[in-house]
Design a protein around this motif. Structure first.
Motif, mmCIF file in Angstrom:
data_model
loop_
_atom_site.group_PDB
_atom_site.id
_atom_site.type_symbol
_atom_site.label_atom_id
_atom_site.label_comp_id
_atom_site.label_asym_id
_atom_site.label_seq_id
_atom_site.Cartn_x
_atom_site.Cartn_y
_atom_site.Cartn_z
ATOM 1 N N GLY A 231 0.787 -1.225 0.000
ATOM 2 C CA GLY A 231 0.000 0.000 0.000
ATOM 3 C C GLY A 231 0.819 1.274 0.000
ATOM 4 N N SER A 232 2.149 1.147 -0.104
ATOM 5 C CA SER A 232 3.006 2.334 -0.091
ATOM 6 C C SER A 232 3.104 2.995 -1.463
ATOM 7 N N ALA A 233 2.853 2.240 -2.509
ATOM 8 C CA ALA A 233 2.958 2.770 -3.872
ATOM 9 C C ALA A 233 1.664 2.486 -4.632
ATOM 10 N N GLU A 234 1.386 3.370 -5.593
ATOM 11 C CA GLU A 234 0.230 3.199 -6.468
ATOM 12 C C GLU A 234 0.710 2.799 -7.860
ATOM 13 N N VAL A 235 -0.126 2.075 -8.563
ATOM 14 C CA VAL A 235 0.192 1.629 -9.916
ATOM 15 C C VAL A 235 -0.823 2.201 -10.889
ATOM 16 N N SER A 236 -0.313 2.692 -12.002
ATOM 17 C CA SER A 236 -1.177 3.132 -13.104
ATOM 18 C C SER A 236 -0.676 2.461 -14.380
#
Length: 245
Positions: free
Chosen positions: A223-228
């Motif tokens: 949950g520390s990074a977001e992905v697009s």
């Protein structure tokens, strides 16, 4: 009193410091050597001073009665009481000192219990001086806001409460992953102007693309990074990562 055996020595070394503006600390740890290290760490951070050391839960309650510290650094694994059981005893006795948990306890129940008890922070052992210094300075800043704020509306309350949440202990890295590489990837993500692909992260950190992708996916999983997804003219979409603020 046994629990404050170190008090005289501590005051002897800090007797020239004015009480005004200082934050008095009680260190509670069953291990004498660990307690000594923690006390030395605290004394290196202004405006904190250690006024006593206790090694059991009972000694901690007695020490707070006698010394009236502003902050208690509380270990959870004490020989007579579980550390969190000390806090309600302090409240029942009318003490409003803040409590920062310093413990090896990683169990979710311990963390949830600490949050319910209103601790100001939760630091996992083992740690180094910088880990504790950061938390003490954050606490001092928060304490200063609480003492000086004038509440005129919701914005003032929000500003005071900002940063008071106690973070859960960070999960251990999966087997085969190193703290050093994780820190490199985290810094690259935090510093990125926008998003990073695995290839771009690899170029910035000097690790292979496969390794970069693995660490990026790890941060996404925690949950520390977001992905697009970025879609090109043809082929599979590119996964791009950004640090979650």
């Amino acid at each position: 009193m046994t629990g404050t055996r170190d008090t005289t020595e501590t005051h002897a070394t800090t007797g020239t410091r004015d009480k005004a503006g200082t934050i008095d600390v009680l260190v509670v740890d069953d291990d004498f050597m660990v307690a000594r290290v923690h006390r030395a760490f605290v004394e290196r951070v202004e405006p904190f001073r250690v006024v006593g050391v206790a090694h059991t839960g009972g000694q901690a309650v007695e020490a707070v009665d006698e010394l009236r510290p502003d902050l208690v650094l509380l270990d959870l694994y004490l020989p007579d009481l579980f550390g969190l059981d000390v806090i309600p005893r302090l409240r029942t006795a009318g003490h409003d000192c803040d409590v920062m948990v310093i413990s090896a306890a990683q169990e979710a129940d311990a963390v949830r219990g600490a949050v319910r008890q209103g601790v100001v922070d939760y630091l996992l052992k083992p740690f180094d001086f910088e880990d504790l210094r950061t938390r003490l300075e954050r606490y001092a800043a928060q304490r200063g806001r609480l003492l000086t704020t004038v509440v005129r509306g919701q914005a003032d309350i929000d500003r005071v409460l900002a940063g008071t949440a106690v973070p859960a202990p960070a999960p251990a890295l999966p087997k085969g992953m190193s703290v050093e590489t994780a820190e490199l990837v985290e810094r690259a993500l935090r510093a990125a102007d926008g998003t990073l692909s695995a290839s771009e992260c690899a170029a910035l950190t000097g690790v292979s693309r496969v390794s970069a992708r693995r660490y990026l996916e790890y941060f996404h999983g925690t949950g520390s990074a977001e992905v697009s997804l970025r879609y090109g003219v043809a082929g599979r979409p590119e996964r791009r990562y950004s640090w979650r603020t």
